[in-house]
Write an enzyme that holds these catalytic residues in place. Sequence first.
Site, short mmCIF file in Angstrom:
data_model
loop_
_atom_site.label_atom_id
_atom_site.label_comp_id
_atom_site.label_asym_id
_atom_site.label_seq_id
_atom_site.Cartn_x
_atom_site.Cartn_y
_atom_site.Cartn_z
N THR A 382 0.90 -1.04 0.16
CA THR A 382 -0.02 0.12 0.06
C THR A 382 0.96 1.35 0.23
OG1 THR A 382 -1.62 -1.16 0.77
CG2 THR A 382 -1.45 1.06 1.76
N SER A 453 -10.96 -1.96 5.95
CA SER A 453 -9.35 -1.65 5.75
C SER A 453 -9.10 -1.70 6.94
CB SER A 453 -9.88 -0.71 5.05
OG SER A 453 -8.22 -0.41 4.51
N GLY A 475 -0.77 -2.88 5.80
CA GLY A 475 -1.57 -3.66 6.36
C GLY A 475 -2.60 -3.86 7.56
O1 DON Z 1 -6.80 -2.00 3.34
C1 DON Z 1 -6.07 -2.42 3.55
O2 DON Z 1 -6.00 -2.45 4.85
C2 DON Z 1 -5.09 -3.25 3.05
N1 DON Z 1 -5.57 -3.88 2.05
C3 DON Z 1 -3.58 -2.42 2.79
C4 DON Z 1 -2.73 -3.56 1.92
C5 DON Z 1 -1.48 -2.70 2.65
O3 DON Z 1 -1.35 -2.17 3.61
C6 DON Z 1 -0.51 -3.70 1.92
N2 DON Z 1 1.41 -3.05 2.33
N3 DON Z 1 2.26 -3.36 2.86
#
Ligand code: DON
Length: 574
Positions: A382, A453, A475
């Site tokens: 992300t 999310s 995440g």
């Molecule tokens: O919306 C969410 O919580 C996840 N899809 C975020 C994914 C994410 O941060 C991946 N990065 N390292």
Amino acid sequence: MNKIATHSFLILFLAVLSCKSHLPVTSYNPYQYTIQKSFTGSNGAVVSAHPLASKVGVEILKQGGNAVDAAIAVQLVLAVVYPGAGNLGGGGFMIAHLQDGSDIAIDYREKAPGAAHRDMYLDKEGNPVMQLSRRGHLSAGVPGTVAGLFASMKYAALPFEKLVQPAIDLAEYGFVITEAEAGGLNHIRPDLERYNSSKIAFLKPNEWKKGDTLIQADLAETLKRIRDKGQKGFYEGETARLIVAEMKKANGIISEEDLKNYTAKERKPVIFNYKGYTLVSMSLPSSGGIILKQCLKMIEDKSIGKMGFQSANAVQLMVEAERRAYADRAEYMGDADFVRVPVDTLLSDHYIRKRMEDYVPGKAGSSEQTKAGILPKESEETTHLSVADQWGNVVAVTTTLNDGYGSRTVAGGAGFLLNDEMDDFSAKPGVPNMYGALGTEANAIAPGKRMLSSMTPTIVLKDGSPYIVVGTPGGTTIPTSLFQSIVNVIDFNLSAENAVNKPKFHHQWLPDEVFVEEGFPQSVSDSLSSMGYTVTRRSSIGRTELIKIEKSKDGKLVLEAVADKRGDDAAEGY
Ligand code: DON
């Protein structure tokens, strides 16, 4: 010709070309750039996952754009120069605090397609087939980013054409990739080959290496359609046709109707007080703001500052707060447009105080015993960017394809990767998603529903004025990273740089483990183990982008932007 001369020649060549195209002679060189990790100045600051994106953001501010303009342009550039997470085919959230004092939250999270259903990722025996929600066509939710950018335009000062042009130029004429990007693209090559039948820019006969030029002609055309036709240039017409045609090549279900019906939504942000500071963070369908408030409120009366930064006692207190907040996330949270989430109770002082009644300093709690709170009946990729301008507008945006390069599926002919955000739903109660997050009915799949999310773009106000603009990918580690970054500044008086770069830790109820990042002090891990915790070392946590804003004695803004050391992240300003 030596390398520098070649580059100068190329720039000159492009400048000549620009007489016919719109390529401006820019202050940055997409074929030769360096990464600046911190910046302090008084007119504007941008920090994002890629130096070219941060530089474009500053250009926009210099041209009279405000922080929202810059955030829009930066997102568009990230969709070109940072394909692992920057996106047109994903979704995100924007939090802003504007000069006039208003607080804005824009939700452009992806939605489940109309043909999605609760058990769509289960096999005949009812077991989840993880591959389906994580890779390929069926893992994609209906993209929200472009709608989000146009919803943000309401607060922008410059025309969209101006904001999108740098991204078009970078896609059309290319830019050189960093070592990290080359590594990322090489790593996903087998998936790209497996999930794509069209010719795509991310695949070439040999391996990528640092310094290679990436040109994305299809993406440039898509961006031009968006420039010329606005939101419809993505959700209708040729781009929509290409997305749906891609879906039909495999088992994808996004339809033209799904695309046409997608809307971004303005939400009420989660706003609360912590030790005299006002925090503005993201509301559902992100759990981020709720978790952040719960965690901070659970420790507010416990004088954590006196315990000392990363003392075992301070870490333990924070871990216990995190455990409780994540138990609630798993049980209660989902898209509040579809399910009733008891948000008011979850955020009430009384409830939050009660949650910590069984916290014992120096002794590990247990997730088996700590379930979600009992409610009274009531009615890794992300990306984050932070921007501050000279007028007091600040913007925090977190945007994603879910994990790195999303579904690994490019909308053929349109040049952008589609997300694999469907994995953020709970495919089956009790079965963890790729971040180990559990969920219940509240986060079950339903047509048109937004998946829960953890993204937590956040603004901290001090005496009503912007003080910290912060966020990160990661995440489920996102809210806990935010928790730490904020406590690091407010309670432990760490510098902005240390608040971002010091090793982080994470607990998310289940698995009942404290995850610590490389570099986390061994002595503290040992103390936690002796309290009864299972401590697990893991790879790096997040890529936090933080701007701290203060005023100098003569009343001038002092903007201190820090880009996380963990990636290509770069801070720029003027
Ligand atoms: O919306 C969410 O919580 C996840 N899809 C975020 C994914 C994410 O941060 C991946 N990065 N390292």
